[in-house]
Design a protein around this motif. Structure first.
Motif, PDB file in Angstrom:
ATOM      1  N   GLY A 113       0.846  -1.033   0.055  1.00 43.30           N
ATOM      2  CA  GLY A 113       0.123  -0.013  -0.014  1.00 43.30           C
ATOM      3  C   GLY A 113       0.906   1.175  -0.030  1.00 43.30           C
ATOM      4  N   THR A 114       2.075   1.239   0.552  1.00 41.81           N
ATOM      5  CA  THR A 114       2.963   2.181   0.483  1.00 41.81           C
ATOM      6  C   THR A 114       4.156   1.842  -0.548  1.00 41.81           C
ATOM      7  OG1 THR A 114       2.469   2.645   2.786  1.00 41.81           O
ATOM      8  CG2 THR A 114       4.713   3.416   1.932  1.00 41.81           C
ATOM      9  N   TRP A 132       7.012   3.597  -3.780  1.00 44.28           N
ATOM     10  CA  TRP A 132       8.430   3.539  -3.768  1.00 44.28           C
ATOM     11  C   TRP A 132       8.957   3.016  -5.355  1.00 44.28           C
ATOM     12  CZ3 TRP A 132      12.212   4.725  -0.046  1.00 44.28           C
ATOM     13  CH2 TRP A 132      11.909   5.283   1.297  1.00 44.28           C
ATOM     14  N   GLN A 133       8.245   1.837  -5.565  1.00 41.47           N
ATOM     15  CA  GLN A 133       8.534   1.006  -6.771  1.00 41.47           C
ATOM     16  C   GLN A 133       8.325   1.957  -8.032  1.00 41.47           C
ATOM     17  OE1 GLN A 133       5.824  -2.280  -6.310  1.00 41.47           O
ATOM     18  NE2 GLN A 133       7.137  -3.179  -4.404  1.00 41.47           N
ATOM     19  N   TYR A 134       7.231   2.817  -7.851  1.00 43.42           N
ATOM     20  CA  TYR A 134       7.031   3.643  -9.067  1.00 43.42           C
ATOM     21  C   TYR A 134       8.106   4.811  -9.183  1.00 43.42           C
ATOM     22  CZ  TYR A 134       4.788   6.781 -12.155  1.00 43.42           C
ATOM     23  OH  TYR A 134       4.567   7.583 -13.289  1.00 43.42           O
ATOM     24  N   THR A 185      -0.311   4.493  -9.114  1.00 38.02           N
ATOM     25  CA  THR A 185       0.144   3.096  -8.756  1.00 38.02           C
ATOM     26  C   THR A 185      -1.115   2.415  -8.152  1.00 38.02           C
ATOM     27  OG1 THR A 185       0.168   4.139  -6.320  1.00 38.02           O
ATOM     28  CG2 THR A 185       1.991   4.053  -7.487  1.00 38.02           C
ATOM     29  N   GLU A 186      -2.278   2.501  -9.285  1.00 36.94           N
ATOM     30  CA  GLU A 186      -3.476   1.297  -8.865  1.00 36.94           C
ATOM     31  C   GLU A 186      -3.142   0.214  -8.622  1.00 36.94           C
ATOM     32  OE1 GLU A 186      -8.009   1.255 -10.579  1.00 36.94           O
ATOM     33  OE2 GLU A 186      -6.460   2.064 -11.791  1.00 36.94           O
ATOM     34  N   ASP A 187      -3.591  -0.514  -7.783  1.00 35.04           N
ATOM     35  CA  ASP A 187      -3.442  -1.887  -7.498  1.00 35.04           C
ATOM     36  C   ASP A 187      -4.467  -2.624  -8.146  1.00 35.04           C
ATOM     37  OD1 ASP A 187      -2.006  -4.066  -6.865  1.00 35.04           O
ATOM     38  OD2 ASP A 187      -2.365  -3.848  -4.795  1.00 35.04           O
ATOM     39  N   ASP A 203     -13.344  -8.809  -5.266  1.00 33.13           N
ATOM     40  CA  ASP A 203     -13.915  -7.121  -5.280  1.00 33.13           C
ATOM     41  C   ASP A 203     -12.980  -6.119  -4.695  1.00 33.13           C
ATOM     42  OD1 ASP A 203     -15.818  -5.339  -6.472  1.00 33.13           O
ATOM     43  OD2 ASP A 203     -16.630  -4.881  -4.222  1.00 33.13           O
ATOM     44  N   ARG A 204     -12.483  -6.495  -3.448  1.00 34.92           N
ATOM     45  CA  ARG A 204     -11.479  -5.813  -2.921  1.00 34.92           C
ATOM     46  C   ARG A 204     -10.167  -5.663  -3.312  1.00 34.92           C
ATOM     47  NH1 ARG A 204     -13.844  -8.240   1.845  1.00 34.92           N
ATOM     48  NH2 ARG A 204     -12.118  -9.727   1.965  1.00 34.92           N
ATOM     49  N   LEU A 205      -9.660  -6.932  -3.958  1.00 41.16           N
ATOM     50  CA  LEU A 205      -8.421  -6.869  -4.866  1.00 41.16           C
ATOM     51  C   LEU A 205      -8.679  -5.964  -5.995  1.00 41.16           C
ATOM     52  CD1 LEU A 205      -7.419 -10.501  -4.308  1.00 41.16           C
ATOM     53  CD2 LEU A 205      -6.477  -8.453  -3.079  1.00 41.16           C
ATOM     54  N   ASN A 206      -9.804  -5.417  -6.404  1.00 36.66           N
ATOM     55  CA  ASN A 206      -9.892  -4.589  -7.620  1.00 36.66           C
ATOM     56  C   ASN A 206      -9.714  -5.501  -8.689  1.00 36.66           C
ATOM     57  OD1 ASN A 206     -10.616  -2.267  -8.741  1.00 36.66           O
ATOM     58  ND2 ASN A 206      -8.753  -1.399  -8.631  1.00 36.66           N
TER      59      ASN A 206
END
Length: 426
Positions: free
Chosen positions: A15-16, A20-22, A326-328, A376-379
């Protein structure tokens, strides 16, 4: 027993870490376009490297290093900065002998300094840095500065201020040193204890003191720009000319000296003017360090570089309200009902991952509705439903979570179907 993270360190959680990766990917891409190659050095080095490379009079060496003895009674130090390690690697591995010069490298990695933790300043922090070794051309000074500015601008930052100065060559610095001693000597007893020591060892560092910054003598201190000889003055003018040609705005600050002993000629800092960023506005800094390679046992080799804190970069992005893309999302989630279907789901999950898709499934034996909620929570883009009836017919039900449409697809055709659908939606 203390089971908390040590003071001055932090856990970067899912989530954070995506931010950083981006940032790391973006900085890596910029370095690729500037033709800088990655270098990776040890997290700890012999203590003498930093004493000689960073300088005995610096705050880093005097009070901020994490130093210890190993079982062989050797003095080792967790690296407090990256330049000394890069130069050591340059000398040890004889990179100066490579046909293509200058040697242009960049690095990412944790650094360690024992100082009072505060927002944006941790005892373990991640530093990104760039070093160019083997050229005394002022054009590469401008290139390094332009690379540093690109790192912030291409991530969307706009409230930036570039400050530059010249520290001159050896002759210019020696003349300036004498002028500083004559200037500050009458005020020696009014200065902090550190600056009283610096007055004899390295008076230039007095200009960088945080305690005495408001002392009247600081405002009237001799400027290095008044002591630049002809060669140093011409060098600085060329750096400024190249920055002008690139359209990079800057401010000349005669009191900018940087905190490390190895700098000469060009020095620079990039600051944030964003409202709410904090009292410490510096984002990054760097400069030229001709002579450092020789100090560490190498041949005469000029160099220049800079370093930035990734933590402070992320703080600046937050201060300007910039959200990184960074949409997961998960490409597909497989819901299996029944023991045989679960086995097939394990095989399918692995097969689709090998095809390059991001795939997940249930590992907690949840009910059907609970698995859909997880998807659904995992998009998730597509949900694959596989039960006993589907297994008998060698098919799966594929639900598009965006449109709600559902389609029956053969198991053997599933991989191609998903690849086509996902590529079409990009």
């Amino acid at each position: 027993m203390n089971m908390q993270a040590p003071r001055g360190t932090q856990d970067l959680l899912p989530g954070t870490t995506e931010s950083w990766q981006y940032v790391e990917r973006k900085l890596n891409d910029i370095c690729h376009r500037f033709n800088y190659k990655e270098i990776r050095t040890p997290i700890f080095e012999h203590t003498e490297l930093f004493q000689r490379g960073v300088g005995d009079t610096t705050d880093i060496v005097q009070r901020e290093m994490y130093t210890f003895k190993d079982r062989g009674d050797r003095n080792l130090t967790l690296r407090p900065e990256g330049t000394a390690s890069v130069v050591r690697a340059f000398v040890q591995n004889k990179l100066f002998g490579l046909p293509n010069q200058p040697t242009k490298v960049f690095y990412f990695g944790p650094m360690f300094r024992y100082e009072r933790p505060q927002q944006g300043r941790m005892r373990q922090f991640v530093q990104f840095g760039v070093e160019a070794l083997g050229s005394a051309d002022p054009a590469i000074d401008a290139e390094v500065i332009s690379l540093a500015m690109s790192c912030y601008q291409e991530l969307g930052l706009r409230s930036l201020k570039l400050v530059i100065n010249s520290l001159g060559d050896t002759e210019s610095r020696e003349n300036h040193r004498k002028a500083l001693i004559n200037h500050f000597e009458p005020h020696k007893d009014e200065l902090c204890s550190d600056c009283q020591v610096r007055l004899d060892k390295n008076p230039l560092r007095i200009l960088d003191c945080k305690k005495d910054r408001d002392h009247p003598a600081m405002q009237s201190a001799p400027s290095i720009l008044d002591y630049l000889n002809e060669d140093s003055g011409q060098y600085f003018n060329k750096v400024r000319h190249y920055l002008d040609e690139m359209g990079i705005n800057y401010i000349v600050d005669k009191n900018l000296v940087r905190g490390l002993d190895y700098y000469n000629h060009t020095a620079f800092e990039i600051m944030s003017d964003a409202e709410g960023f904090g009292a410490i506005t510096t984002l990054s800094g760097g400069g030229r360090y001709n002579g450092l390679v020789e100090d560490l046992g190498g041949p005469e080799t000029p160099g220049i570089g800079f370093a930035l804190s990734v933590e402070r970069l992320l703080m600046a992005l937050e201060a300007e309200g910039i959200n990184l893309p960074t949409e997961d999302v998960v490409d597909c989630y497989i819901i299996a009902l029944g023991e045989e279907s679960v086995t097939e789901a394990v095989r399918l999950t692995y097969k689709l991952r090998k095809a390059g898709l991001q795939v997940d499934k249930d590992y907690q034996d949840k009910k059907f509705k609970a698995q859909f909620k997880t998807a659904d929570r995992l998009n998730t883009k597509y949900v694959i439903v596989l039960g006993e009836n589907e297994l008998e017919k060698n098919v799966v039900n594929v639900k598009d979570m965006h449109s709600g449409e559902q389609q029956e697809v053969g198991i053997n055709e599933l991989e191609n179907y998903l690849l086509n659908e996902l590529q079409g939606g990009k």
